[in-house]
Design an enzyme around this catalytic site. Structure first.
Site, PDB file in Angstrom:
ATOM      1  CB  SER A  16      -0.866   0.033   1.256  1.00  0.00           C
ATOM      2  OG  SER A  16      -1.563  -1.165   1.407  1.00  0.00           O
TER       3      SER A  16
ATOM      4  CE  LYS B 253      -4.622  -0.988   2.157  1.00  0.00           C
ATOM      5  NZ  LYS B 253      -5.128  -2.134   2.875  1.00  0.00           N
TER       6      LYS B 253
ATOM      7  CE  LYS C 233       2.096   1.955   4.801  1.00  0.00           C
ATOM      8  NZ  LYS C 233       1.376   1.163   3.786  1.00  0.00           N
TER       9      LYS C 233
HETATM   10  P1  NAD Z   1       5.941  -6.001   7.288  1.00  0.00           P
HETATM   11  O1  NAD Z   1       6.694  -4.861   7.849  1.00  0.00           O
HETATM   12  O2  NAD Z   1       5.526  -7.124   8.183  1.00  0.00           O
HETATM   13  O3  NAD Z   1       6.747  -6.647   6.033  1.00  0.00           O
HETATM   14  C1  NAD Z   1       7.512  -5.914   5.144  1.00  0.00           C
HETATM   15  C2  NAD Z   1       8.704  -6.771   4.722  1.00  0.00           C
HETATM   16  O4  NAD Z   1       9.466  -6.038   3.743  1.00  0.00           O
HETATM   17  C3  NAD Z   1       9.662  -7.086   5.874  1.00  0.00           C
HETATM   18  O5  NAD Z   1       9.860  -8.481   5.966  1.00  0.00           O
HETATM   19  C4  NAD Z   1      10.940  -6.333   5.514  1.00  0.00           C
HETATM   20  O6  NAD Z   1      12.117  -6.984   5.940  1.00  0.00           O
HETATM   21  C5  NAD Z   1      10.849  -6.287   3.992  1.00  0.00           C
HETATM   22  N1  NAD Z   1      11.663  -5.225   3.407  1.00  0.00           N
HETATM   23  C6  NAD Z   1      11.688  -3.914   3.715  1.00  0.00           C
HETATM   24  N2  NAD Z   1      12.576  -3.265   2.952  1.00  0.00           N
HETATM   25  C7  NAD Z   1      13.128  -4.191   2.115  1.00  0.00           C
HETATM   26  C8  NAD Z   1      14.109  -4.145   1.085  1.00  0.00           C
HETATM   27  N3  NAD Z   1      14.718  -2.992   0.780  1.00  0.00           N
HETATM   28  N4  NAD Z   1      14.416  -5.279   0.462  1.00  0.00           N
HETATM   29  C9  NAD Z   1      13.817  -6.459   0.776  1.00  0.00           C
HETATM   30  N5  NAD Z   1      12.872  -6.564   1.754  1.00  0.00           N
HETATM   31  C10 NAD Z   1      12.535  -5.440   2.400  1.00  0.00           C
HETATM   32  O7  NAD Z   1       4.652  -5.361   6.574  1.00  0.00           O
HETATM   33  P2  NAD Z   1       3.267  -6.081   6.213  1.00  0.00           P
HETATM   34  O8  NAD Z   1       2.338  -5.974   7.368  1.00  0.00           O
HETATM   35  O9  NAD Z   1       3.532  -7.392   5.576  1.00  0.00           O
HETATM   36  O10 NAD Z   1       2.708  -5.044   5.119  1.00  0.00           O
HETATM   37  C11 NAD Z   1       3.223  -4.973   3.795  1.00  0.00           C
HETATM   38  C12 NAD Z   1       2.343  -4.018   3.004  1.00  0.00           C
HETATM   39  O11 NAD Z   1       0.993  -4.512   2.998  1.00  0.00           O
HETATM   40  C13 NAD Z   1       2.274  -2.607   3.597  1.00  0.00           C
HETATM   41  O12 NAD Z   1       2.239  -1.654   2.577  1.00  0.00           O
HETATM   42  C14 NAD Z   1       0.959  -2.616   4.374  1.00  0.00           C
HETATM   43  O13 NAD Z   1       0.394  -1.326   4.491  1.00  0.00           O
HETATM   44  C15 NAD Z   1       0.122  -3.538   3.504  1.00  0.00           C
HETATM   45  N6  NAD Z   1      -0.967  -4.221   4.212  1.00  0.00           N
HETATM   46  C16 NAD Z   1      -0.745  -4.804   5.434  1.00  0.00           C
HETATM   47  C17 NAD Z   1      -1.805  -5.439   6.090  1.00  0.00           C
HETATM   48  C18 NAD Z   1      -1.628  -6.063   7.452  1.00  0.00           C
HETATM   49  O14 NAD Z   1      -2.634  -6.394   8.093  1.00  0.00           O
HETATM   50  N7  NAD Z   1      -0.396  -6.255   7.930  1.00  0.00           N
HETATM   51  C19 NAD Z   1      -3.069  -5.489   5.498  1.00  0.00           C
HETATM   52  C20 NAD Z   1      -3.254  -4.939   4.238  1.00  0.00           C
HETATM   53  C21 NAD Z   1      -2.187  -4.304   3.604  1.00  0.00           C
END
Ligand code: NAD
Length: 298
Positions: A96, A171, A239
């Site tokens: 997102s 979104k 965010k």
């Molecule tokens: P998270 O922080 O758990 O996961 C993000 C991952 O990206 C981490 O494992 C991190 O190590 C990796 N990462 C960051 N920078 C990196 C790089 N330069 N190279 C490689 N890997 C890298 O986040 P999440 O909860 O999985 O959310 C991911 C996206 O989905 C976000 O944009 C969030 O807003 C969206 N989202 C999350 C949820 C939820 O309930 N968690 C629901 C809907 C949407």
């Protein structure tokens, strides 16, 4: 079947990538967090050494990263997807992020004949595990058609909303509704509790009426059980609210309710709750009213 790259194996990326493996796709995965990579490799994926490496070995590259800067770095930065991807391959960013950044990334990739779609999701970790996410897509109809069955391994509702950027605009609309709903639920349950009525009775009485919602069903039981583990972190919703307010101001739409919830979440972050689930918005109201929303007969 196409070979797929998956970059970003966090709360969401892990179960989403596992569902692709379950459906029979071959996966090459990458994350800065080596233990997350190891977990998905144990489930049958191959480990990539960088975003570039993943892109060079696959035809469809999915990213699931925290926010716009991470997507720009992984896709356009040093050793990024753009340096490894073959002409004609498709990048699907399921993070997102700000819609303007989606459009910028899409344009840069197009200069190398790499296709792009933004496809953020709603539903959180439980639906990511079940493979029942709602996926909102921005991109070309032909690319959408080509990737539909792949996206359907992760979500049950997959809707093309318009050209690149439209997925993230959708979104943002989703996140306004979720944020304001959680705030309304918190305000209501704190009022009911302080007025002497069991919040669980209130929940049960109203959930089938007009006030009922997916948010109420997902969050009210967790609040009453005092479960605030993420799920979707306050910091991630901050965010999204930043992206919402910025986009609103850019296109000329004042967003008074989003701005209020943003300040509530900022207060929670200052109080050390940024890593908790966004259902912990109730803690803001509980502090104001000096009461806890708990079931009376536990
Ligand atoms: P998270 O922080 O758990 O996961 C993000 C991952 O990206 C981490 O494992 C991190 O190590 C990796 N990462 C960051 N920078 C990196 C790089 N330069 N190279 C490689 N890997 C890298 O986040 P999440 O909860 O999985 O959310 C991911 C996206 O989905 C976000 O944009 C969030 O807003 C969206 N989202 C999350 C949820 C939820 O309930 N968690 C629901 C809907 C949407």
């Amino acid at each position: 079947m196409k070979k797929i790259g998956f970059i970003g194996l966090g709360i969401m990326g892990k179960p989403m990538s596992k569902n692709l493996l379950k459906a029979g796709y071959q996966l090459v995965v990458y994350d800065l967090n080596e233990s997350a990579v190891a977990e998905i490799v144990r489930t049958g994926a191959e480990a990539g050494t960088s975003a570039k490496d993943v892109a060079s070995k696959t035809e469809v590259i999915i990213t699931m990263l925290p926010n716009s800067p991470h997507v720009k770095e992984v896709v356009l930065g040093k050793d990024g997807v753009i340096d490894g991807a073959q002409e004609g391959s498709i990048v699907i960013d399921m993070s997102s992020i700000a819609p303007l950044v989606s459009r910028e990334v899409g344009k840069k990739l197009a200069t190398k004949n790499i296709r792009f779609m933004d496809a953020p999701v709603s539903g959180g970790e439980p639906k990511a595990i079940e493979g029942t996410l709602s996926i909102m897509v921005g991109g070309k109809e032909v690319d959408f058609g080509e990737c539909l069955s792949l996206l359907q391994c992760m979500g049950t509702s997959v809707v093309l909303c318009g050209d690149v950027g439209a997925g993230n605009v959708t979104k943002l609309a989703n996140q306004i509704i979720v944020a304001v709903n959680i705030a309304a639920m918190s305000e209501a349950l704190v009022l009911a509790t302080k007025a002497g009525v069991d919040p669980d009775s209130v929940y049960k009485a109203i959930r089938g009426g007009l006030a009922g919602s997916t948010v109420l069903d997902a969050k009210a039981p967790l609040v009453m059980a005092r479960k605030f583990d993420p799920g979707f972190r306050i910091n991630l919703h901050i965010k999204d609210l930043n992206n919402i307010l910025e986009t609103g101001h850019e296109v000329g739409v004042p967003l008074p309710l989003s701005a209020s919830v943003m300040e509530m979440m900022q207060a929670l972050k200052v109080d050390g709750h940024g890593g908790k689930d966004h259902g912990s918005l109730v803690l803001f109201y509980e502090k104001l009213a000096n009461i806890l929303v708990e079931k009376q007969n536990k």
